[in-house]
Motif scaffolding. Structure first.
Motif, PDB file in Angstrom:
ATOM      1  N   ILE A 257      35.738  39.037  37.987  1.00 13.01           N
ATOM      2  CA  ILE A 257      36.200  37.848  37.043  1.00 13.01           C
ATOM      3  C   ILE A 257      35.175  36.169  37.606  1.00 13.01           C
ATOM      4  N   LEU A 306      32.549  35.761  29.250  1.00 15.60           N
ATOM      5  CA  LEU A 306      34.331  35.891  30.201  1.00 15.60           C
ATOM      6  C   LEU A 306      35.460  35.070  29.056  1.00 15.60           C
ATOM      7  N   PHE A 323      43.145  35.334  34.417  1.00 16.35           N
ATOM      8  CA  PHE A 323      41.703  34.958  34.728  1.00 16.35           C
ATOM      9  C   PHE A 323      42.051  32.896  35.439  1.00 16.35           C
TER      10      PHE A 323
END
Length: 438
Positions: A257, A306, A323
């Motif tokens: 991430i 992303l 996230f």
């Protein structure tokens, strides 16, 4: 046709026909050939080898031994990626969103980890709710809708390979380049992609420790692809130290991430750009490696890569809150810093030792059926070439096994090699093998 004659022929160093290889795989898959005869042939192959035609024939026979994924209802060229395995290798988690965000469909089937190497499926399962099992229709639909899906391999893809690998594992015939190459490529062919990009690791944390052997394996797999009309490219990449900083399932998701946010380790980002640009080339999305790299960098910069990872996680039921709060992925009971004992520079980090330490922490499997602690692992704070002072943090251990703490810390400390002179940094990418090279 008799199995005895096939064994004798290969023992004498003669070339087996495709018919003989097909007979062996078909009959062994149906339990018509006993393990002792199959083991005898494997040992003959180990010592006598297989030529390019034999290796391709064995690969196709194993690929045809079970189901073949049909991805024809997904428009466009589908490109698969495979790594031969390493320590901290979370490239799939970064690559798939990047490539999908570029508009290339990725229908990814991944495996679980065994030993010190981590499996993509284990990593994704560290995200609460994430479903790794989708039925074929749902799998295809998701790829068509959001360009990507990552699921666990089914037991019916190349079942002959699974059966043969178990036999190789107990007969000391694993490290044969034709057998390794046919094993990898049979599963990739069965998975239905239109092209393949391979990441062949070399170094102390890889299956192929010597770079020369890694190149041989890469050339063999690319040659198989060429012979079965499956475009294949292989990058030979370094595994003399862990890739990135995190080693362990949830910790690696967290690092993936961060990388998609543009905040990840430089070696992980660089490798993903190199592999990803080759995937875009194979999909005919770009015309040059440089063009592919620029496109991927833009997708990282503008947040679309992303967002694509978020889309994949959401579509498969995962907790998208990770996230915004990646700390949800690192909740081990024991978090312990491992300190440097002297000043100097990091000369080396023995990747396999770090992998073994992570396995002891609970992050890996010592046996196929062992449970994995998805929160356990190690995060490196120093890499090769870094300057250190006594008391600096080399790494941080995450574990729920306090009884193993002292042993794990000892292994981590032994894995870090330091000295007074700043070392030359090892190359991340040792080379590339394309169809025109074989």
């Amino acid at each position: 046709m008799r199995m005895y004659d096939i064994i004798l022929k290969k023992r004498r160093g003669l070339v087996l026909t495709a018919e003989e290889i097909n007979f062996f795989i078909e009959q062994y898959s149906r339990d018509k050939i006993p393990d002792y005869q199959a083991a005898a042939l494997l040992m003959a192959i180990f010592f006598r080898g297989l030529d390019a035609e034999e290796t391709a024939a064995l690969t196709l026979a194993m690929a045809n031994s079970g189901d073949r994924a049909d991805l024809s209802s997904i428009p466009g060229l589908k490109v698969d990626k495979h790594s031969t395995g390493g320590v901290g290798d979370k490239t799939t988690l970064v690559l798939i969103p990047m490539v999908a965000a570029a508009g290339v469909p990725v229908a990814k089937m991944s495996g679980r980890g065994l030993g010190h190497t981590g499996g993509t499926i284990d990593k994704l399962e560290s995200i609460s709710g994430f479903r790794v099992n989708l039925d074929p229709e749902e799998f295809i639909s998701q790829v068509n809708n959001i360009k990507a899906a990552v699921v666990a391999q089914t037991g019916q893809l190349a079942p002959a390979d699974k059966k043969l690998y178990a036999l190789r594992d107990v007969t000391a015939t694993v490290d044969s380049i034709p057998l390794i190459a046919s094993s990898v490529m049979s599963k990739k062919i069965a998975a239905g992609a239109d092209a393949i990009v391979l990441d062949v690791k070399t170094g102390c944390g890889a299956f192929m420790r010597e770079t020369e052997d890694a190149f041989k394996l890469a050339r063999t797999m690319v040659s198989i692809g060429k012979r079965v009309n499956l475009p294949t490219v292989a990058l030979i990449t370094d595994m003399d130290q862990p890739l990135g900083n995190a080693v362990g399932n949830a910790l690696e998701v967290k690092e993936a991430i961060l990388t998609l946010q543009g905040k990840g380790p430089s070696d992980l980002e660089e490798l993903c750009l190199a592999l990803g640009s080759q995937m875009l080339l194979a999909a005919k999305k770009v015309k040059t490696d440089k063009e592919g790299r620029q496109l991927l960098l833009e997708l990282l910069k503008n947040g679309k890569a992303l967002q694509k990872f978020k889309d994949i996680i959401s579509a498969q039921g995962g907790q998208v809150e990770v996230f915004d709060n990646p700390e949800l992925l690192s909740k081990a009971d024991l978090i312990k810093s491992v300190k440097a004992s002297s000043d100097g520079y990091i000369l080396g980090i023995h990747a396999e030792m770090i992998g073994n330490a992570a396995m002891l922490s609970g992050a890996g499997r010592e046996t196929k059926d062992a449970e994995v602690d998805l929160r356990a692992g190690i995060v490196l704070h120093k890499k090769i070439g870094d300057k250190i002072s006594a008391g600096d943090t080399l790494a941080v251990l995450y574990t729920n096994r306090p009884e193993k703490e002292a042993e794990i810390i000892r292994i981590i400390q032994e894995a870090f090699i330091s000295g007074s002179q700043k070392p030359f940094l090892p190359p991340l990418i040792h080379g590339i093998v394309k169809p025109g090279d074989v």
